[in-house]
Design an enzyme around this catalytic site. Structure first.
Site, PDB file in Angstrom:
ATOM      1  N   TYR A 141       0.822  -1.215   0.000  1.00 30.02           N
ATOM      2  CA  TYR A 141       0.000   0.000   0.000  1.00 30.02           C
ATOM      3  C   TYR A 141       0.859   1.269   0.000  1.00 30.02           C
ATOM      4  O   TYR A 141       0.448   2.287  -0.546  1.00 30.02           O
ATOM      5  CB  TYR A 141      -0.905   0.030   1.237  1.00 30.02           C
ATOM      6  CG  TYR A 141      -2.256  -0.621   1.054  1.00 30.02           C
ATOM      7  CD1 TYR A 141      -2.372  -1.933   0.618  1.00 30.02           C
ATOM      8  CD2 TYR A 141      -3.420   0.084   1.352  1.00 30.02           C
ATOM      9  CE1 TYR A 141      -3.618  -2.529   0.480  1.00 30.02           C
ATOM     10  CE2 TYR A 141      -4.667  -0.507   1.219  1.00 30.02           C
ATOM     11  CZ  TYR A 141      -4.758  -1.812   0.780  1.00 30.02           C
ATOM     12  OH  TYR A 141      -5.985  -2.392   0.646  1.00 30.02           O
ATOM     13  N   LYS A 191       2.592 -15.382   1.333  1.00 28.56           N
ATOM     14  CA  LYS A 191       2.819 -16.212   0.144  1.00 28.56           C
ATOM     15  C   LYS A 191       4.313 -16.538   0.099  1.00 28.56           C
ATOM     16  O   LYS A 191       5.041 -16.125  -0.818  1.00 28.56           O
ATOM     17  CB  LYS A 191       2.387 -15.456  -1.121  1.00 28.56           C
ATOM     18  CG  LYS A 191       0.881 -15.459  -1.362  1.00 28.56           C
ATOM     19  CD  LYS A 191       0.336 -16.798  -1.822  1.00 28.56           C
ATOM     20  CE  LYS A 191       0.736 -17.114  -3.258  1.00 28.56           C
ATOM     21  NZ  LYS A 191       0.200 -18.452  -3.689  1.00 28.56           N
ATOM     22  N   ASP A 223      -3.696 -17.837  -0.362  1.00 29.77           N
ATOM     23  CA  ASP A 223      -4.764 -18.410  -1.186  1.00 29.77           C
ATOM     24  C   ASP A 223      -5.451 -19.547  -0.441  1.00 29.77           C
ATOM     25  O   ASP A 223      -6.678 -19.689  -0.472  1.00 29.77           O
ATOM     26  CB  ASP A 223      -4.237 -18.862  -2.559  1.00 29.77           C
ATOM     27  CG  ASP A 223      -2.993 -19.734  -2.468  1.00 29.77           C
ATOM     28  OD1 ASP A 223      -2.379 -19.813  -1.382  1.00 29.77           O
ATOM     29  OD2 ASP A 223      -2.628 -20.347  -3.488  1.00 29.77           O
ATOM     30  N   ASP A 247      -6.268  -7.120   4.004  1.00 29.22           N
ATOM     31  CA  ASP A 247      -7.424  -6.429   3.429  1.00 29.22           C
ATOM     32  C   ASP A 247      -8.386  -7.437   2.816  1.00 29.22           C
ATOM     33  O   ASP A 247      -9.593  -7.438   3.094  1.00 29.22           O
ATOM     34  CB  ASP A 247      -6.937  -5.437   2.364  1.00 29.22           C
ATOM     35  CG  ASP A 247      -8.088  -4.714   1.671  1.00 29.22           C
ATOM     36  OD1 ASP A 247      -9.002  -4.263   2.380  1.00 29.22           O
ATOM     37  OD2 ASP A 247      -8.076  -4.625   0.433  1.00 29.22           O
ATOM     38  N   ASP A 251     -12.220  -9.070   4.429  1.00 29.21           N
ATOM     39  CA  ASP A 251     -13.519  -8.996   3.758  1.00 29.21           C
ATOM     40  C   ASP A 251     -14.186 -10.369   3.704  1.00 29.21           C
ATOM     41  O   ASP A 251     -15.395 -10.495   3.899  1.00 29.21           O
ATOM     42  CB  ASP A 251     -13.389  -8.441   2.323  1.00 29.21           C
ATOM     43  CG  ASP A 251     -13.653  -6.940   2.264  1.00 29.21           C
ATOM     44  OD1 ASP A 251     -13.370  -6.264   3.271  1.00 29.21           O
ATOM     45  OD2 ASP A 251     -14.128  -6.456   1.224  1.00 29.21           O
TER      46      ASP A 251
HETATM   47  C1  IPM Z   1     -10.377  -1.087   4.011  1.00 27.36           C
HETATM   48  C2  IPM Z   1     -10.654  -0.454   2.676  1.00 27.36           C
HETATM   49  C3  IPM Z   1      -9.483   0.448   2.332  1.00 27.36           C
HETATM   50  C4  IPM Z   1      -8.262  -0.417   2.201  1.00 27.36           C
HETATM   51  C5  IPM Z   1      -9.676   1.318   1.086  1.00 27.36           C
HETATM   52  C6  IPM Z   1     -10.983   2.103   1.145  1.00 27.36           C
HETATM   53  C7  IPM Z   1      -8.521   2.242   0.866  1.00 27.36           C
HETATM   54  O1  IPM Z   1     -10.881  -1.415   1.706  1.00 27.36           O
HETATM   55  O2  IPM Z   1     -10.232  -0.363   5.009  1.00 27.36           O
HETATM   56  O3  IPM Z   1     -10.303  -2.312   4.080  1.00 27.36           O
HETATM   57  O4  IPM Z   1      -7.994  -1.000   1.133  1.00 27.36           O
HETATM   58  O5  IPM Z   1      -7.515  -0.516   3.174  1.00 27.36           O
HETATM   59 MN    MN Z   2     -10.874  -3.478   2.465  1.00 30.82          MN
END
Ligand code: IPM
Ligand code: MN
Length: 358
Positions: A141, A191, A223, A247, A251
């Site tokens: 990032y 990885k 993965d 990240d 999710d």
């Molecule tokens: C998160 C979001 C952010 C990230 C974006 C909005 C920059 O997806 O906080 O997980 O990728 O970190």
């Molecule tokens: Mn995110």
């Protein structure tokens, strides 16, 4: 000493959910005579529209002096075509970097009453309780060099995935300590079969295990973890990973619980300063409709009380009130299985009622 709290509602449903959290916070301040100082400012697209920047200088300056930042959400189609530095997401990324909020704690848990809202079969996710510890200020990032090179043929673009040993040690330490306080298991995800940076990550984490003999450490390839989270999520207690893999995995983990509107997060630095935000985004499609679920934001306030505001008991009370809210059958639209649901603006009052009775 008085604690400084900065509220940044941001965009979309960020506005509605922070207003619910403010109600709960207001109640706690009065009821427990808390010495908190609250300031509210603009961030994200809203700040860009009003002040020409997603994170105006005075907001960043105030954030640096705050103990806790309650962050709603940023982004929306309205700002999708802005240049890189003006995009709403820059508010988040700059706050993380400038305040060195390197430790991102993302719990994923299931309220068993809501199991039917999960896309996964009930027996697989029952009692789900995972903590993802994501490195937040390094890795690909922020790695340099990075660029899009358009004046060469073929044109190309690149980023740099880089970690030094100190960055890995400090996030691993947070994760090992979290595992000690929870189920005693830590899974480090990378990885290492492909990337040097991951091989290095694995060796540093392995080395640190000697300081935490009571934690059972394992390693997984990212993965495979993506698959394992869906197949058998209860094998995990704490997961530690880099910025990018964390990240993605967080999710997936959030989706397991079926209700991303319930999950809070904390991003903290080494002086316990923190930014607290719901895992969900700004959801522009439902903004202003009074149907967003403010529980993730209120639970994020709980995390702020615990990690930055020295009020762990009040944090526990909030968590208990949220549990009670669910077990009494209250549902916001996202987790309701019929046409009945409580509106965003009604949630705080119900929770405050529960807090008063508890
Ligand atoms: C998160 C979001 C952010 C990230 C974006 C909005 C920059 O997806 O906080 O997980 O990728 O970190
Ligand atoms: Mn995110």
């Amino acid at each position: 000493m008085s604690k400084e709290i900065l509220i940044l509602p941001g965009d979309g449903i960020g506005q509605e959910v922070t207003s619910s959290a403010k109600e709960v916070l207001g109640y706690l301040i009065t009821e427990y005579s808390l010495d908190f100082n609250i300031t509210e400012m603009d961030a994200g697209g809203t700040a860009y529209d009003k002040h020409g920047s997603p994170l105006p200088d005075n907001v960043l300056a105030k954030a640096k002096k705050s103990d806790a930042i309650l962050f709603g959400a940023v982004g929306g189609p309205k700002w999708d075509n802005l240049g890189w530095d003006d995009r709403p997401e820059q508010a988040l990324l700059s706050l993380r970097k400038e305040l060195e909020l390197f430790a991102n704690l993302r719990p994923a848990f299931l309220f068993n009453e809501l199991a039917s809202a999960s896309p996964i079969k009930n027996h697989i996710i029952e009692n789900l309780d995972i903590l993802i510890v994501r490195e937040l200020t390094g890795g690909i990032y922020f790695g340099e060099p990075r660029a899009i090179v358009e004046d060469e043929t073929p044109s190309y673009a690149f980023n740099t995935m880089i970690y030094n040993e100190d960055e890995i040690k400090r996030i691993a330490k947070v994760a090992f300590e979290a595992a000690q306080k929870r189920g005693g298991k830590l899974c480090s995800v990378e990885k290492a079969n492909v990337l040097e940076v991951s091989k290095f990550w694995r060796s540093i984490v392995t080395d640190m295990a000697k300081y935490f003999p009571d934690v059972e450490l394992s390693h997984q390839l990212a993965d495979n973890t993506a698959m394992q989270l869906v197949l058998n999520p209860n094998q995990f207690d704490v997961i530690v990973s880099s910025n990018l893999f964390g990240d993605i995995l967080s999710d997936i983990a959030a989706t397991l619980s079926g209700s991303i509107g319930m999950l809070p997060s904390a991003s903290i630095n080494s002086s316990s300063q923190g930014m607290y935000e719901p895992c969900h985004g700004s959801a522009p499609d439902i903004a202003g409709m009074n149907i967003a679920n403010p529980i993730a934001m209120i639970a994020s306030l709980g995390m702020a009380l615990k990690y930055s505001l020295e009020q762990k008991e009040l944090a526990d009370k909030i968590d208990a009130a949220i549990k009670e809210f669910i077990s009494q059958g209250y549902r916001t639209k996202d987790i309701s299985t019929n046409d009945e649901y409580v509106k965003t603006s009604e949630v705080a009052a119900i929770l405050i009622g529960i807090l008063k009775n508890g």
